[in-house]
Design a protein around this motif. Structure first.
Motif, PDB file in Angstrom:
ATOM      1  N   ARG A  98     -34.793  58.893  -4.964  1.00 60.01           N
ATOM      2  CA  ARG A  98     -34.335  59.151  -3.590  1.00 60.01           C
ATOM      3  C   ARG A  98     -35.341  58.653  -2.557  1.00 60.01           C
ATOM      4  N   SER A  99     -36.642  58.829  -2.821  1.00 55.63           N
ATOM      5  CA  SER A  99     -37.659  58.401  -1.848  1.00 55.63           C
ATOM      6  C   SER A  99     -37.643  56.897  -1.642  1.00 55.63           C
ATOM      7  N   VAL A 100     -37.287  56.131  -2.682  1.00 63.45           N
ATOM      8  CA  VAL A 100     -37.183  54.673  -2.559  1.00 63.45           C
ATOM      9  C   VAL A 100     -36.037  54.322  -1.609  1.00 63.45           C
ATOM     10  N   ARG A 101     -34.918  55.009  -1.788  1.00 56.22           N
ATOM     11  CA  ARG A 101     -33.769  54.779  -0.908  1.00 56.22           C
ATOM     12  C   ARG A 101     -34.120  55.108   0.540  1.00 56.22           C
ATOM     13  N   GLU A 102     -34.847  56.198   0.760  1.00 56.51           N
ATOM     14  CA  GLU A 102     -35.232  56.592   2.114  1.00 56.51           C
ATOM     15  C   GLU A 102     -36.187  55.570   2.735  1.00 56.51           C
ATOM     16  N   TYR A 103     -37.138  55.092   1.938  1.00 61.31           N
ATOM     17  CA  TYR A 103     -38.091  54.107   2.440  1.00 61.31           C
ATOM     18  C   TYR A 103     -37.374  52.814   2.839  1.00 61.31           C
ATOM     19  N   LEU A 104     -36.497  52.319   1.974  1.00 62.60           N
ATOM     20  CA  LEU A 104     -35.781  51.070   2.278  1.00 62.60           C
ATOM     21  C   LEU A 104     -34.850  51.231   3.471  1.00 62.60           C
ATOM     22  N   THR A 105     -34.267  52.406   3.621  1.00 65.26           N
ATOM     23  CA  THR A 105     -33.437  52.669   4.800  1.00 65.26           C
ATOM     24  C   THR A 105     -34.285  52.617   6.058  1.00 65.26           C
ATOM     25  N   ALA A 106     -35.488  53.174   6.004  1.00 63.74           N
ATOM     26  CA  ALA A 106     -36.409  53.124   7.147  1.00 63.74           C
ATOM     27  C   ALA A 106     -36.769  51.676   7.479  1.00 63.74           C
ATOM     28  N   GLU A 107     -37.007  50.871   6.459  1.00 66.13           N
ATOM     29  CA  GLU A 107     -37.294  49.444   6.682  1.00 66.13           C
ATOM     30  C   GLU A 107     -36.130  48.768   7.400  1.00 66.13           C
ATOM     31  N   TRP A 108     -34.909  49.086   6.969  1.00 60.33           N
ATOM     32  CA  TRP A 108     -33.722  48.480   7.567  1.00 60.33           C
ATOM     33  C   TRP A 108     -33.597  48.874   9.038  1.00 60.33           C
ATOM     34  N   PHE A 109     -33.796  50.154   9.334  1.00 58.07           N
ATOM     35  CA  PHE A 109     -33.734  50.598  10.724  1.00 58.07           C
ATOM     36  C   PHE A 109     -34.838  49.941  11.560  1.00 58.07           C
ATOM     37  N   TYR A 110     -36.016  49.791  10.982  1.00 62.24           N
ATOM     38  CA  TYR A 110     -37.120  49.183  11.728  1.00 62.24           C
ATOM     39  C   TYR A 110     -36.815  47.725  12.081  1.00 62.24           C
ATOM     40  N   GLU A 111     -36.195  46.997  11.164  1.00 61.17           N
ATOM     41  CA  GLU A 111     -35.810  45.612  11.458  1.00 61.17           C
ATOM     42  C   GLU A 111     -34.839  45.567  12.637  1.00 61.17           C
ATOM     43  N   LEU A 112     -33.930  46.541  12.707  1.00 66.36           N
ATOM     44  CA  LEU A 112     -32.997  46.596  13.847  1.00 66.36           C
ATOM     45  C   LEU A 112     -33.722  46.982  15.131  1.00 66.36           C
ATOM     46  N   LEU A 113     -34.647  47.928  15.047  1.00 66.38           N
ATOM     47  CA  LEU A 113     -35.374  48.385  16.233  1.00 66.38           C
ATOM     48  C   LEU A 113     -36.226  47.283  16.841  1.00 66.38           C
ATOM     49  N   LYS A 114     -36.705  46.369  16.025  1.00 63.48           N
ATOM     50  CA  LYS A 114     -37.534  45.284  16.542  1.00 63.48           C
ATOM     51  C   LYS A 114     -36.766  44.360  17.481  1.00 63.48           C
ATOM     52  N   ARG A 115     -35.437  44.411  17.409  1.00 62.79           N
ATOM     53  CA  ARG A 115     -34.616  43.602  18.315  1.00 62.79           C
ATOM     54  C   ARG A 115     -34.520  44.225  19.706  1.00 62.79           C
ATOM     55  N   GLU A 116     -34.844  45.515  19.803  1.00 59.49           N
ATOM     56  CA  GLU A 116     -34.828  46.288  21.054  1.00 59.49           C
ATOM     57  C   GLU A 116     -33.424  46.457  21.633  1.00 59.49           C
ATOM     58  N   THR A 117     -32.567  45.447  21.527  1.00 55.87           N
ATOM     59  CA  THR A 117     -31.212  45.568  22.099  1.00 55.87           C
ATOM     60  C   THR A 117     -30.422  46.680  21.408  1.00 55.87           C
ATOM     61  N   SER A 118     -30.815  47.023  20.197  1.00 56.16           N
ATOM     62  CA  SER A 118     -30.085  48.049  19.438  1.00 56.16           C
ATOM     63  C   SER A 118     -30.713  49.427  19.561  1.00 56.16           C
ATOM     64  N   ARG A 119     -31.850  49.546  20.264  1.00 54.62           N
ATOM     65  CA  ARG A 119     -32.630  50.773  20.231  1.00 54.62           C
ATOM     66  C   ARG A 119     -31.837  52.003  20.694  1.00 54.62           C
ATOM     67  N   ARG A 120     -31.135  51.916  21.796  1.00 54.57           N
ATOM     68  CA  ARG A 120     -30.425  53.086  22.323  1.00 54.57           C
ATOM     69  C   ARG A 120     -29.440  53.650  21.301  1.00 54.57           C
ATOM     70  N   ASN A 121     -28.664  52.746  20.682  1.00 55.63           N
ATOM     71  CA  ASN A 121     -27.668  53.193  19.702  1.00 55.63           C
ATOM     72  C   ASN A 121     -28.320  53.753  18.444  1.00 55.63           C
ATOM     73  N   ILE A 122     -29.428  53.137  18.034  1.00 52.62           N
ATOM     74  CA  ILE A 122     -30.112  53.601  16.825  1.00 52.62           C
ATOM     75  C   ILE A 122     -30.734  54.971  17.055  1.00 52.62           C
ATOM     76  N   GLU A 123     -31.412  55.136  18.180  1.00 56.78           N
ATOM     77  CA  GLU A 123     -32.035  56.429  18.460  1.00 56.78           C
ATOM     78  C   GLU A 123     -30.982  57.531  18.575  1.00 56.78           C
ATOM     79  N   ALA A 124     -29.777  57.159  19.022  1.00 55.95           N
ATOM     80  CA  ALA A 124     -28.701  58.151  19.136  1.00 55.95           C
ATOM     81  C   ALA A 124     -28.259  58.663  17.759  1.00 55.95           C
ATOM     82  N   LEU A 125     -28.496  57.877  16.714  1.00 54.76           N
ATOM     83  CA  LEU A 125     -28.171  58.328  15.365  1.00 54.76           C
ATOM     84  C   LEU A 125     -29.168  59.371  14.869  1.00 54.76           C
ATOM     85  N   PHE A 126     -30.415  59.245  15.330  1.00 54.55           N
ATOM     86  CA  PHE A 126     -31.478  60.135  14.861  1.00 54.55           C
ATOM     87  C   PHE A 126     -31.611  61.408  15.702  1.00 54.55           C
TER      88      PHE A 126
END
Length: 260
Positions: free
Chosen positions: A162-190
């Motif tokens: 499970r921890s591997v899945r959580e880590y890779l999910t965090a990596e995926w979200f971080y790649e999206l956050l680096k675009r900044e254009t997606s930040r508002r929608n992503i933060e709304a999920l958390f």
């Protein structure tokens, strides 16, 4: 009747015997290092322990939780059977991208099961073809056969930990956050606002301890709304010491207020 059998986690004396058999003469030094790194979750299964031992033999140390996780994923995204790797090669970066997408899909849908293409008929689970539509069927099968997933059972697989899945999910979200254009929608999920306060979404809470290591803005919101999250996983030792002091102070203050 069916009998289902599962392996218990390796006990400390079993771990000591295992590491000695693998060439580590000073098992006490190894176990003490595991204790300091709080890395017992990486010793519970023989294959995980093998990876930790290899890291120790290569580096002469256990490493941080972040290093252990990265090392484990790098190794498990590599085909260990050279004949199979030659027949169906899958570049490491492509395999990691696919694993990230599957990790995110299983996390967001709360469905940990992934269907194996051409496997046994099973109505339960995520269809890998819907997550990786641009991949061909051979690449789908090659990815799901890598050791980052457990062996297929009844036409389905799971991430091996499970921890591997959580880590890779965090990596995926971080790649999206680096675009900044997606930040508002992503933060709304958390985070959800309730009575003027940020509330962390329970489903994505386990992702945050990893994500805050890379994204300062997410870290700021976590420290304000749920600072205890930092100690629930990930590798808080990687955070700047000033941040750790601040979080520890806030958590202690919160506990004191709840006790009164």
């Amino acid at each position: 009747f069916f009998r289902i059998v599962a392996l218990d986690d390796l006990a400390r004396d079993q771990i000591a015997a295992f590491v000695i058999a693998r060439g580590i003469a000073d098992s006490k030094a190894f176990l003490d290092a595991v204790e300091r790194a709080d890395a017992w979750s990486f010793t519970s299964r023989p294959q995980d322990l093998e990876e930790l031992i290899e890291f120790w033999l290569d580096q002469g140390r256990i490493g941080s939780c972040l290093e252990i996780m990265q090392n484990s994923i790098d190794r498990r995204l590599t085909e260990r059977d050279q004949d199979r790797a030659d027949v169906h090669p899958l570049p490491a970066e492509l395999a990691r991208q696919g694993a990230r997408l599957l990790a995110a899909a299983t996390t967001l849908t709360r469905e940990s099961t992934i269907n194996v293409p051409d496997g046994s008929v099973n109505s339960k689970g995520i269809d890998i073809r819907s997550v990786l539509p641009d991949w061909n069927s051979k690449d789908h099968s090659t990815l799901l056969s890598l050791p980052i997933f457990d062996e297929a059972i009844y036409g389905t697989v799971h991430f091996h930990h499970r921890s591997v899945r959580e880590y890779l999910t965090a990596e995926w979200f971080y790649e999206l956050l680096k675009r900044e254009t997606s930040r508002r929608n992503i933060e709304a999920l958390f985070f959800r606002e309730q009575y003027g306060l940020d509330i962390v979404a329970p489903t994505l809470r386990p992702i945050l301890p990893w994500l805050i290591l890379w994204d300062e803005k997410i870290g700021d919101r976590v420290r304000k709304s749920a600072p205890e999250t930092l100690f629930e996983g990930g590798d808080p030792g990687q955070l700047p010491i000033a941040v750790r002091r601040s979080v520890l102070r806030d958590v202690c203050k919160q506990m004191a207020n709840n006790a009164t």
